[in-house]
Design a protein around this motif. Structure first.
Motif, short mmCIF file in Angstrom:
data_model
loop_
_atom_site.label_atom_id
_atom_site.label_comp_id
_atom_site.label_asym_id
_atom_site.label_seq_id
_atom_site.Cartn_x
_atom_site.Cartn_y
_atom_site.Cartn_z
N THR A 107 0.87 -1.19 0.00
CA THR A 107 0.00 0.00 0.00
C THR A 107 0.90 1.23 0.00
O THR A 107 1.82 1.30 0.82
CB THR A 107 -0.87 0.03 1.29
N PRO A 108 0.67 2.18 -0.92
CA PRO A 108 1.54 3.37 -0.95
C PRO A 108 1.24 4.33 0.20
O PRO A 108 0.50 5.29 0.05
CB PRO A 108 1.25 4.00 -2.31
N LEU A 109 1.84 4.06 1.36
CA LEU A 109 1.56 4.85 2.56
C LEU A 109 2.45 6.07 2.68
O LEU A 109 2.37 6.79 3.67
CB LEU A 109 1.72 3.96 3.80
N GLY A 110 3.35 6.25 1.71
CA GLY A 110 4.23 7.41 1.76
C GLY A 110 5.68 7.00 1.54
O GLY A 110 6.03 5.82 1.64
N LEU A 111 6.50 8.00 1.23
CA LEU A 111 7.91 7.74 0.90
C LEU A 111 8.65 7.07 2.06
O LEU A 111 9.44 6.14 1.86
CB LEU A 111 8.57 9.06 0.51
N GLY A 112 8.38 7.54 3.29
CA GLY A 112 9.05 6.96 4.46
C GLY A 112 8.75 5.47 4.55
O GLY A 112 9.63 4.65 4.80
N HIS A 113 7.51 5.12 4.32
CA HIS A 113 7.10 3.72 4.40
C HIS A 113 7.76 2.92 3.27
O HIS A 113 8.21 1.78 3.48
CB HIS A 113 5.58 3.63 4.32
N ALA A 114 7.86 3.50 2.08
CA ALA A 114 8.51 2.81 0.95
C ALA A 114 9.97 2.49 1.30
O ALA A 114 10.46 1.39 1.07
CB ALA A 114 8.44 3.68 -0.31
N VAL A 115 10.65 3.45 1.91
CA VAL A 115 12.06 3.24 2.29
C VAL A 115 12.15 2.11 3.33
O VAL A 115 13.00 1.22 3.23
CB VAL A 115 12.67 4.55 2.83
N LEU A 220 11.75 4.63 11.30
CA LEU A 220 10.60 4.52 10.40
C LEU A 220 9.58 3.49 10.89
O LEU A 220 8.38 3.59 10.64
CB LEU A 220 11.07 4.14 8.98
N GLN A 221 10.09 2.50 11.60
CA GLN A 221 9.24 1.44 12.16
C GLN A 221 8.10 2.03 13.00
O GLN A 221 6.99 1.51 12.99
CB GLN A 221 10.14 0.56 13.04
N ILE A 233 9.45 10.66 5.05
CA ILE A 233 10.87 10.42 5.35
C ILE A 233 11.45 11.63 6.10
O ILE A 233 12.29 11.48 6.98
CB ILE A 233 11.67 10.12 4.05
N THR A 234 10.96 12.82 5.79
CA THR A 234 11.50 14.02 6.45
C THR A 234 11.26 13.97 7.96
O THR A 234 12.14 14.33 8.75
CB THR A 234 10.86 15.31 5.87
N ASP A 235 10.08 13.51 8.37
CA ASP A 235 9.78 13.41 9.81
C ASP A 235 10.74 12.44 10.48
O ASP A 235 11.24 12.70 11.58
CB ASP A 235 8.33 12.94 10.02
N ALA A 236 11.01 11.30 9.82
CA ALA A 236 11.94 10.32 10.40
C ALA A 236 13.36 10.89 10.43
O ALA A 236 14.10 10.67 11.40
CB ALA A 236 11.89 9.03 9.57
N MET A 237 13.74 11.63 9.40
CA MET A 237 15.09 12.22 9.37
C MET A 237 15.25 13.22 10.51
O MET A 237 16.32 13.32 11.12
CB MET A 237 15.35 12.90 8.02
N MET A 238 14.18 13.95 10.82
CA MET A 238 14.25 14.91 11.93
C MET A 238 14.59 14.20 13.23
O MET A 238 15.38 14.67 14.03
CB MET A 238 12.89 15.60 12.08
#
Ligand code: UTP
Length: 293
Positions: A107-115, A220-221, A233-238
């Motif tokens: 499911t395309p839940l967002g870039l962070g999830h794809a990574v 990301l988990q 991904i930006t939120d996880a990078m923060m």
């Protein structure tokens, strides 16, 4: 040898901005001149020394996998017809056996999830992340420039490519806060995805190329949905930046946001004008068209 061996290419998005083109054809297979977007970006990664190409795919994306495989019937026909140059080109661009991996984001839940979906394939090493809908036209590829900077910044560094946009456009992107300079890079004081108008920490946006440490996967988990209801991904990078150094890198080159129609069309014009075999004829056609306007 490159200190970064693996690269992730997230290709599981729906490409809604390009409907109906992307109903049956993945956005990443749209062509800029005569190569699909994904091929341009894989070429950039290969030039930078990447050895393992990891694709996060989804439904209706099988053609991307086929693109990086041999096409025996086509090869046979080209051979029969004596089209050896075309055949040679196909073979030259094929990744070697065992250097591509494909995993699914159901499911395309967002870039962070794809990574995050690529975590098992990446393992415990730093990796590159390249968004296939961002093309960078540069004498030396953007990722190659970033890896050069990474060698200087130290092996625990995270690096994101950044570029300037007019301040009234920052609300559409991930934006960084600018700290101390380190050579061609600068330390990042904060990151925010799609900041409300007037609240961005600078006009430098994150541009589709990243070098990240594997600790991002643990973050990301547990990453919750952010802007647009997506796992960003930006939120996880923060969160990762609380423990590890993060740098912005202003690369040399011109970017094209091929996820948007205007960026995609501009990329086609720019890449065609850069091609020696078609430049002259294409310019004449362009001038004719512009003269009619
Ligand atoms: P985009 O947001 O630009 O692509 O993501 P999109 O969602 O496909 O496009 P629109 O907005 O609906 O038109 C950048 C890259 O990340 C991938 C996309 O395939 C694209 O290459 N992506 C995005 C994923 O793999 N999974 C996602 O959940 C979201």
């Amino acid at each position: 040898m490159s200190p970064i061996r693996k690269a992730i290419f997230p290709v599981a998005g729906l490409g809604t901005r390009f409907l109906p083109a992307t109903k049956a054809v993945p956005k990443e297979m749209l062509t800029v001149v005569d190569r699909p977007l994904i091929q341009h970006v894989v070429d950039e990664a290969r030039e930078a020394g990447i050895e393992h190409f990891i694709f996060v795919t989804g439904r209706n994306k099988g053609v991307i996998e086929d693109h990086f495989d041999r096409q025996l019937e086509l090869e046979f026909t080209l051979n029969e017809r004596g089209k050896h140059a075309d055949l040679e080109l196909l073979n030259r661009e094929l990744p070697s056996a065992g250097t591509t991996s494909f995993t699914r984001q159901q499911t395309p839940l967002g870039l962070g999830h794809a990574v995050w979906c690529a975590r098992e394939l990446v393992g415990r090493e730093p990796f590159a992340l390249l968004l296939p809908d961002v093309l960078v036209q540069a004498p030396r590829g953007c990722l190659g420039q970033m890896i050069d900077a990474y060698r200087e910044l130290g092996e625990r560094a995270n690096v994101v490519a950044v570029e300037e946009v007019p301040p009234d456009r920052t609300h559409m992107y991930g934006v960084v806060g600018v700290g101390e300079r380190r050579g061609k890079a600068f330390s990042i004081t904060g990151m925010v995805e799609k900041p409300p108008r007037g609240s961005a920490p600078s006009n430098l946006i994150i541009t589709g190329r990243y070098i990240l440490q594997p600790e991002i996967f643990e973050i990301l988990q547990t990453q919750e949905r952010g802007a647009g209801g997506e796992i960003q991904i930006t939120d996880a990078m923060m969160r990762l930046a609380l423990n590890l150094p993060f740098y912005g890198f202003k690369f040399e080159g011109r970017t094209f946001d091929c996820g948007s129609k205007i960026g995609f069309l501009a990329a086609n014009v720019a890449y065609a004008l850069a091609r020696e075999d078609i430049r002259a004829e294409f310019r004449v056609e362009l001038e004719k068209l512009l003269g009619e306007k």
